[in-house]
Motif scaffolding. Structure first.
Motif, PDB file in Angstrom:
ATOM      1  N   PHE A  19       0.830  -1.208   0.000  1.00 36.10           N
ATOM      2  CA  PHE A  19       0.000   0.000   0.000  1.00 36.10           C
ATOM      3  C   PHE A  19       0.866   1.260   0.000  1.00 36.10           C
ATOM      4  N   ARG A  23      -0.210   3.513  -3.310  1.00 37.70           N
ATOM      5  CA  ARG A  23      -0.843   4.826  -3.152  1.00 37.70           C
ATOM      6  C   ARG A  23      -0.180   5.899  -4.025  1.00 37.70           C
ATOM      7  N   PHE A  42      -8.021   5.988  -0.057  1.00 42.76           N
ATOM      8  CA  PHE A  42      -7.400   4.949  -0.877  1.00 42.76           C
ATOM      9  C   PHE A  42      -8.433   4.259  -1.760  1.00 42.76           C
ATOM     10  N   LEU A  62      -5.798  -6.221   1.114  1.00 35.20           N
ATOM     11  CA  LEU A  62      -6.475  -5.453   2.167  1.00 35.20           C
ATOM     12  C   LEU A  62      -6.993  -6.374   3.270  1.00 35.20           C
TER      13      LEU A  62
END
Length: 122
Positions: A19, A23, A42, A62
């Motif tokens: 992540f 991002r 996000f 996730l």
């Protein structure tokens, strides 16, 4: 690039590092396409910028992030790594092709000192 090279090139990696790499890639793609600041959320970046075929993989990451200890390692995800490498190369080329603008530092320094209420001639 730093997070990717430092944390995502080994065979086993921390989930959260994906992540940290995704991002900025998604945000940069947003900026390139829309010429506006990217959203902070996000989920909005993923929905707008992530290729559909990667959605299930990122969703899986996730879920793992929520269920694993922060220090837990997983097998690197080659498809996501390939996407990150491809996007970094593409975005680096876009950045290299941007025109370089000359900055008039003297004028900016003078303005800065004026804003601070100081005499710019000192």
């Amino acid at each position: 690039k730093t997070d990717y090279e430092k944390h995502l090139t080994e065979e086993r990696v921390k989930v959260k590092k994906y992540f940290y790499a995704l991002r900025p890639i998604l945000a940069a793609n947003w900026i390139v396409k829309r010429q506006t600041p990217p959203p902070i959320e996000f989920d909005k970046l993923v929905e707008a910028e992530l290729p559909q075929d990667l959605m299930p993989l990122v969703q899986d990451l996730l879920e793992r992030k929520q269920n694993l200890l922060e220090s837990s390692l997983i097998q690197k995800v080659d498809v996501i790594n390939a996407y990150l490498e491809d996007q970094m190369a593409r975005l680096n080329q876009i950045a290299a092709d941007l025109p370089v603008e000359e900055v008039e530092w003297q004028k900016l320094n003078q303005y800065f000192l004026e804003v601070l209420g100081q005499d710019a001639t000192r």
